[in-house]
Design a protein around this motif. Structure first.
Motif, mmCIF file in Angstrom:
data_model
loop_
_atom_site.group_PDB
_atom_site.id
_atom_site.type_symbol
_atom_site.label_atom_id
_atom_site.label_comp_id
_atom_site.label_asym_id
_atom_site.label_seq_id
_atom_site.Cartn_x
_atom_site.Cartn_y
_atom_site.Cartn_z
ATOM 1 N N ALA A 331 0.781 -1.135 0.032
ATOM 2 C CA ALA A 331 0.000 0.054 0.077
ATOM 3 C C ALA A 331 0.871 1.201 -0.079
ATOM 4 C CB ALA A 331 -1.015 -0.117 1.051
ATOM 5 N N LEU A 332 1.839 1.369 -0.832
ATOM 6 C CA LEU A 332 2.708 2.400 -0.859
ATOM 7 C C LEU A 332 2.510 2.900 -2.264
ATOM 8 C CD1 LEU A 332 6.418 0.617 0.320
ATOM 9 C CD2 LEU A 332 4.642 2.471 1.450
ATOM 10 N N SER C 117 3.507 8.301 0.651
ATOM 11 C CA SER C 117 3.639 7.287 1.621
ATOM 12 C C SER C 117 4.019 7.724 2.769
ATOM 13 C CB SER C 117 4.328 6.235 1.039
ATOM 14 O OG SER C 117 3.915 5.782 -0.178
ATOM 15 N N LEU C 118 4.352 9.027 2.950
ATOM 16 C CA LEU C 118 5.404 9.628 4.181
ATOM 17 C C LEU C 118 4.487 9.272 5.283
ATOM 18 C CD1 LEU C 118 7.449 10.964 5.453
ATOM 19 C CD2 LEU C 118 6.362 13.256 4.906
ATOM 20 N N PRO C 127 -4.805 11.980 6.967
ATOM 21 C CA PRO C 127 -5.014 11.688 5.650
ATOM 22 C C PRO C 127 -4.226 12.177 4.592
ATOM 23 C CG PRO C 127 -6.474 13.492 6.496
ATOM 24 C CD PRO C 127 -5.564 12.831 7.685
ATOM 25 N N SER C 128 -3.718 13.546 4.630
ATOM 26 C CA SER C 128 -2.777 13.998 3.874
ATOM 27 C C SER C 128 -1.839 14.926 4.508
ATOM 28 C CB SER C 128 -3.765 14.750 2.791
ATOM 29 O OG SER C 128 -4.159 15.932 3.104
ATOM 30 N N ILE C 129 -0.785 15.177 3.896
ATOM 31 C CA ILE C 129 0.201 16.198 4.271
ATOM 32 C C ILE C 129 -0.108 17.618 4.239
ATOM 33 C CG2 ILE C 129 2.605 16.747 4.322
ATOM 34 C CD1 ILE C 129 3.339 14.023 3.045
ATOM 35 N N TRP C 233 1.349 19.466 0.224
ATOM 36 C CA TRP C 233 2.247 18.847 -0.845
ATOM 37 C C TRP C 233 1.173 17.815 -1.649
ATOM 38 C CZ3 TRP C 233 6.917 18.350 -2.781
ATOM 39 C CH2 TRP C 233 7.430 17.165 -3.871
ATOM 40 N N SER C 234 1.185 18.018 -3.041
ATOM 41 C CA SER C 234 0.352 17.371 -3.808
ATOM 42 C C SER C 234 1.138 16.745 -4.713
ATOM 43 C CB SER C 234 -0.995 18.024 -4.544
ATOM 44 O OG SER C 234 -0.373 19.186 -4.894
ATOM 45 N N ASN C 235 1.073 15.323 -5.191
ATOM 46 C CA ASN C 235 1.926 14.639 -5.997
ATOM 47 C C ASN C 235 1.837 15.112 -7.501
ATOM 48 O OD1 ASN C 235 3.047 12.949 -4.438
ATOM 49 N ND2 ASN C 235 2.025 11.174 -4.986
ATOM 50 N N ASP C 236 2.857 15.508 -8.095
ATOM 51 C CA ASP C 236 2.964 16.001 -9.498
ATOM 52 C C ASP C 236 2.575 17.525 -9.430
ATOM 53 O OD1 ASP C 236 4.253 14.067 -10.817
ATOM 54 O OD2 ASP C 236 2.358 13.031 -10.806
#
Lengths: 367, 520, 325
Positions: A331-332, C117-118, C127-129, C233-236
């Motif tokens: 789950a990564l 995944s942090l 839930p989110s950073i 932080w949001s990916n991309d």
């Protein structure tokens, strides 16, 4: 005092270029690098997942070969990466740093998608496919030839030019994706011609991807012969090795640059077609999925030899699939595969040094 | 004054220096020394390892074996920085200057000075140095705007600025006019009188005799001995240099039914920066004769041959007369391919063998194929003919190579040249141009090349031969055309002309120009 | 509206300025580091990791540590990236383009992986950073900025990283043109053989310039997360800004001081679509193309003009090996 100084200040090792290396030695060094890289990525995976390193490799193998479906997926991805790698190869052999394959693939895909959307209901499927082939190959070729013209005429830096062309292509695709989005404003095109399957590459037997794979392997074989046995291929090598020599023996350098980039872009365009019409049946700014950049590494790692490229692209795709499986299993985030790919490439890039050069250590003389 | 600074130990002494590049031994146990207040010439043919040896003193290369002593102490020179520390300054043949920097910036490059970086202050000090030695240089000028001799001045000041005690000059006169050479020699003598040790690399005997105190001779990488200049003569030095006494015994046949083959009229061309390289060149090359071209290096010889071969944009006329029909073809503005398509069999052995004539990373067969690969309608290569030709060349010209599949860059200079000349001659040329075809070759290989050129002449080819050794030019050519600063300064009969006459012609135009400048 | 536009253009431009300043320093040493986009990701995620761990493990944030820890983590992370690049291209003489692209793949992978995944890896259940608290310290502007009208809004309303970026760019300009170190560095990029013969350690300069360049570029990633994205932080999310930074290098003709103006221009071009009335989303995408088009035009014009001072460093992209012959 001075003698001591001399001993201390003597270089500990000297580096010399090898004049030649036995082929098996070179491959042994490469193999060592890959093994070291696998160990290194195993350690990284272990640190992150805390799972038994051996089972991590098992998960990777499973991710790549676990089911028939996965093997097909692997083959399909391999074929696509290989296709783009083959596309950039003639340019690299000419020492033309075409890092614009990403954009060339995208415009090729864009052309295919445009044909599917615009003519999907009007043209018979065979004609439509033909039109798609022509337009996407032409689109990719045009995208590649533009920087080539400037490089040939004014020596404009092609690395930077082709790089910028990528983002123009991406924005162009983004523009059309919004224009065509279904439903309006969603920012996604969705599967094109889902019902009619117009413009879809036909499945052979039950395998959707088989045609893609066959086309790519055909292109690979042709490229191998082209580079090795054709006059064009010879000209590409001469221009790449020394433009002066090329001019001296009467090779029209500018023409060769343009022609080669035309071919390079055309194959990229074909890859775009295979991705849109043969795989995704849709278009988005991620259609090329970074393959334009990965292909550069694949081609370089294979020393621009199309046959070895099958091997190197297999390696990269296997790692991607395997690492993706690890991230799913634990789950990564799926970007884990990029990290592993990066590590492997670092090792292989690094090991080339030991193939090209020898390091001689000076023996310390006790006086 | 010279006695005062002369010390008991040599300024620099080399002991058993050996350097190998792969399979090639560039220096084989070389030993020599120079004292303070002395000028030592290092004499040797091209490729005898002079430059490699000096590069080890200046820290560019590191010797595989041997020791270096400075003022009697053993030193390890691992980098150019170390060389500076021992007050060794080297002026390379190819100037090591940054083009986009000014002279002053180049001069202070790499100096380990404390204190504020103040370019004005440096400029002032450079001006003082120029005055002291009589150099003419504007420190703020960019290097890319400078002439060759100005660049050399920058290099010398660079070494002086660092307080160099040991000065090494690698073929400093190759690119200079005689006046500039004299000026340089004056400066060098002044430095010697200041107590500096000077090493000058050269292959010109008269320079050795007029300038240096002692001469060390290298022959094929080996040390052949040292003699005092006062106690030697040209013949002895030549013998040491080539290993055995040679008389240039080149057989020269009479010119038979010579007809004009190539007429050049009013040819001019410019380099990329817009400077005129060739000015109003007019001459005719005849079939069945060897036309020698003499001149100081860089006077436009390369551009002239490249212009004829279709590699330069030029003004003027280049007319080729077909041997059979007598038809005239204009070659100007044509590419090499178009020239070939006209049926003109023009062969060209360029000066830069691996950079232009061949591809170093390709094997013998592919290199031989370079000329003929495009023959035939097929889109594919046919290597069989060139494989046969390669075998034939290896046999007839005694080319030493591990195999036909060896990349040519791994061959020795002589063998590379044999492949190149052999390939060019195999095309059965009607015009054959060769630029410095024996440069860096040993005597045997050189004579092979002379023989091949003579054969071509006897076959009725118009041969154009650019050479640097006047003795060879006089012995081989039928006529000699002398170029000076891009102009023809004279065309003489090689059978009657003397070396002095040609030497004078080589510098004639330059003199006229300079005198004109002084009048204004 | 103009003040608003300029303020946002500057905000957009600052990460680009960091990236291009870093890349200019790198390219001046002759290294064409195409890993800059990856390095900027790593610089960003480095700061995020530092801030996240600190926020998770402390109840009350110390303002100094809240800024200092992420800053150090970011610097360290991008320094490591620079070292990888140098080791491969300088010590092992690998191809710069290939190494750079691999570094970008690697760096973007690290950014997105830890970004995604942090929380799970750290055993936290958020839930989110979201690092708004830390971000607020980074975004602390001068207290009287609001009282100065448009002037305050445009020039004084930014966090300290903005001013640091400009200071670094000016500093780099000064170093390159007015100091001995700068002269030597330029010599290495123009003609390493000459620099080597003059006793300049080519390898050392390449290592130093590239590593310092990486750290500067990495700060661009940090400034994006903390200043622009409010610590989320949001990916991309960083997108193609890294490539834009490389484009900016060309546009600024390898001069960091010009890069300041260039970055604001590019930042403005990047968001100008928001200020054009009646523009639909597709039109916005076309507008985002402009910086790249401008760069290409600029690249072509300079290469046709052939002005010596506007050319890339002469040995850009080429490896250097002293004993090669």
């Amino acid at each position: 005092m001075t003698e001591q100084e001399a001993v201390i200040r003597e270089p500990r090792f000297t580096i010399a270029k090898r004049t030649s290396i036995v082929w098996w030695k070179a491959w042994l060094i490469r193999l060592c690098a890959i093994v070291l890289a696998l160990i290194c990525s195993g350690v990284v995976s272990y640190l992150i997942t805390r799972d038994n390193p051996l089972s991590i490799y098992a998960v990777m193998l499973d991710g790549a070969f676990g089911t028939k479906r996965r093997i097909w997926g692997l083959m399909q991805n391999l074929a696509m990466l290989l296709c783009v790698s083959i596309a950039v190869t003639p340019a690299f052999k000419m020492r033309f740093w075409n890092i614009g394959a990403e954009g060339q693939v995208l415009v090729g895909g864009l052309a295919s998608a445009a044909c599917m959307i615009l003519f999907g209901e009007t043209l018979p499927n065979a004609v439509l496919l033909l039109v798609m082939f022509i337009t996407s190959i032409a689109a990719g070729a045009v995208w590649a030839v533009i920087p080539a013209v400037f490089r040939a005429r004014w020596r404009t830096n092609e690395t930077l030019f082709t790089l910028m062309m990528n983002y123009i292509a991406i924005q162009l695709v983004a523009f059309f994706v919004y224009k065509w989005s279904v439903p309006k404003g969603s920012g996604q095109v969705g599967v094109i011609n889902r019902a009619s399957r117009a413009g879809w590459l036909p499945a052979i037997g039950n395998n959707d991807y088989l045609l893609n794979i066959l086309i790519v392997f055909l292109v690979t074989a042709i490229m191998y012969v082209y580079l090795r046995y054709s006059k064009h291929g010879f000209e590409i090598s001469v221009v790449g090795e020394s433009e002066n020599t090329a001019r001296y023996i009467g090779i029209p350098v500018q023409k060769v640059i343009l022609r080669t980039m035309l071919i390079s872009g055309a194959i990229s365009g074909l890859a775009g077609l295979l991705l849109v019409a043969g795989t995704d049946h849709t278009i988005s700014r991620d259609t090329a999925a970074g393959r334009g950049f990965t292909a550069i590494m694949v081609s370089w790692l294979a020393k621009f030899d199309p046959v070895f490229m099958i091997l190197t692209s297999f390696l990269i795709v296997f790692l991607e699939k395997g690492a993706t499986e690890i991230s799913t299993a634990f789950a990564l985030n799926e970007s884990f595969s990029d990290i592993i790919t990066g590590i492997i490439i670092f090792f292989i890039i690094g090991c080339e040094f030991f193939i090209q050069y020898t390091v001689k250590f000076k023996k310390k003389e006790a006086e | 004054m010279r006695e005062e600074v002369q010390r008991e130990v040599p300024a620099i002494r080399l002991e058993g220096i050996t350097k190998r590049f792969g399979n090639v031994t560039a220096n084989d146990h070389v030993s020599l020394h120079v004292d303070h207040g002395q000028i030592l010439s290092i004499l040797g043919e091209n490729g005898s390892g002079k430059t490699t040896l000096m590069n080890m003193i200046s820290g560019i290369y590191f010797p595989d074996e041997g020791q270096i002593f400075v003022d009697g102490r053993e030193v390890v020179i691992r980098s150019p920085k170390d060389a500076f520390r021992y007050k060794i300054g080297m002026i390379h043949q190819h100037f090591k200057l940054v083009d986009v920097f000014s002279a002053a910036e180049n001069i202070i490059l790499g100096l380990e000075e404390k204190g504020k970086y103040n370019i004005k202050q440096y400029t002032q000090r450079i001006r003082e140095l120029c005055e002291q030695y009589g150099f003419d240089l504007d420190p703020s000028r960019k290097v890319y705007e400078m002439s060759v001799s100005e660049k050399q001045t920058v290099e010398i000041i660079k070494a002086l600025y660092r307080g160099a005690d040991i000065l090494i000059l690698d073929e400093p006169t190759a690119v200079l006019t005689p006046q500039e050479t004299e000026k340089l020699f004056d400066i060098l003598r002044r430095m010697r009188d200041d107590g500096k040790a000077i090493i000058i690399i050269t292959h010109k005997l008269h320079e050795v005799l007029s300038l240096s105190d002692r001469v060390s001779v290298l022959c094929k990488g080996k040390y052949a001995g040292t003699v005092n200049t006062g106690e030697t003569n040209e013949a002895e030095l030549t013998e040491m240099m080539v290993g055995k006494k040679v008389s240039l015994n080149i057989e020269r046949s009479k010119v038979k039914d010579s007809k004009p083959r190539l007429m050049v009229t009013g040819l001019s061309c410019c380099d990329p920066e817009g400077t005129k390289i060739l000015k109003d060149i007019t001459f005719t090359a005849n079939s069945g004769e060897i036309l020698g071209i003499a001149g100081i290096a860089g006077s436009g010889q390369r551009e002239l041959l490249e212009a004829i071969a279709g590699l330069q944009e030029v003004e003027g006329e280049i007319t080729y007369i077909q041997p059979k029909t007598g038809e005239k073809e204009n070659l100007r503005g044509k590419t090499p391919l178009q020239i070939r398509d006209l049926g003109v069999r023009l062969s060209f052995v360029p000066e830069d063998r691996l950079g232009m004539g061949m591809v170093g990373n390709m094997d013998l067969v592919d290199n031989v194929m370079l000329r003929s690969y495009s023959k035939g309608k097929s889109a594919f290569l046919d290597r069989s003919d060139s494989r046969e030709l390669t075998d034939k060349l290896i046999r007839e010209l005694e080319i030493v190579t591990p195999s036909v599949a060896t990349p040519v860059r791994r061959l020795s200079g002589g063998n590379v040249q044999k492949v190149l000349v052999g390939r060019e001659i195999a095309a059965a040329p009607t015009v054959l141009m060769a630029a410095y075809p024996v440069r860096g070759l040993d005597i045997n290989a050189s004579f092979t090349i002379y023989r091949l050129l003579n054969q071509q002449k006897e076959n009725g080819t118009a041969v154009i031969f650019v050479g640097e050794d006047l003795d060879v030019l006089l012995a081989l050519s039928d006529r000699i055309m002398v170029i000076s600063s891009g102009r023809i300064s004279g065309i003489v009969d090689a059978r009657s002309a003397s070396k002095e006459e040609i030497g004078l012609l080589m510098t004639r135009n330059v003199k006229e120009k300079e005198e004109g400048g002084e009048e204004q | 509206m103009w003040a608003d536009f300029l303020q946002r253009a500057i905000m957009q431009g600052i990460p680009l300025l960091y990236g291009s300043t870093g890349e200019i320093m790198t390219e001046k040493s002759g290294n064409l580091n195409l890993g800059i986009p990856g390095i900027m990701y790593v610089g960003g995620i480095g700061g995020v990791i530092g801030a996240f761990l600190y926020e998770q493990n402390t109840a009350v944030l110390n303002p100094f540590l809240a800024v200092f820890l992420p800053l150090m983590c970011s610097i360290l992370a991008s320094l490591l990236m620079g070292l990888i690049y140098c080791f491969l291209t300088v010590s092992l003489r690998a191809n710069q383009n290939v190494t750079g692209l691999a570094l970008t793949t690697f760096g973007v992978g690290i950014g997105n992986f830890f970004g995604g995944s942090l929380a799970k890896l750290a055993g936290s259940d958020v839930p989110s950073i979201n690092l708004t608290a830390t971000s607020n310290y980074f975004r602390q502007s001068l207290p009287f900025a609001k009282d100065l009208g448009w002037f305050g809004q445009i020039f004084l309303s930014h966090g300290f990283l903005t001013y640091l970026a400009i200071a670094i760019a000016l500093g780099c300009s000064f170093v390159l043109t007015k100091t001995r170190v700068g002269l030597y560095l330029r010599a290495v990029g123009e003609n390493p053989a000459t620099a080597d013969a003059a006793g300049i350690s080519v390898g050392t300069y390449k290592y130093l310039a590239t590593c310092i360049g990486s750290v500067i570029a990495g700060l661009g990633g940090l400034s994006y997360v903390m200043d622009y994205a409010n610590g989320v932080w949001s990916n991309d999310g960083f997108g193609d800004r890294g490539w834009l930074a490389i484009a900016l290098v060309i546009f600024a003709v390898w001069r960091p001081n010009l890069s300041i103006l260039g970055s604001i221009l590019f930042g403005g071009l990047y968001i100008i679509h928001n200020y054009i009335p009646d523009l639909d989303v597709s039109g916005q995408e076309l507008f985002k193309m402009i910086p790249y088009l401008v760069t290409i035009v600029f690249l072509v014009v300079t290469s046709i003009g052939r002005k010596r001072e506007a050319q890339p460093p002469a040995s850009l992209g080429l490896p250097y090996f002293r004993e090669e012959r």
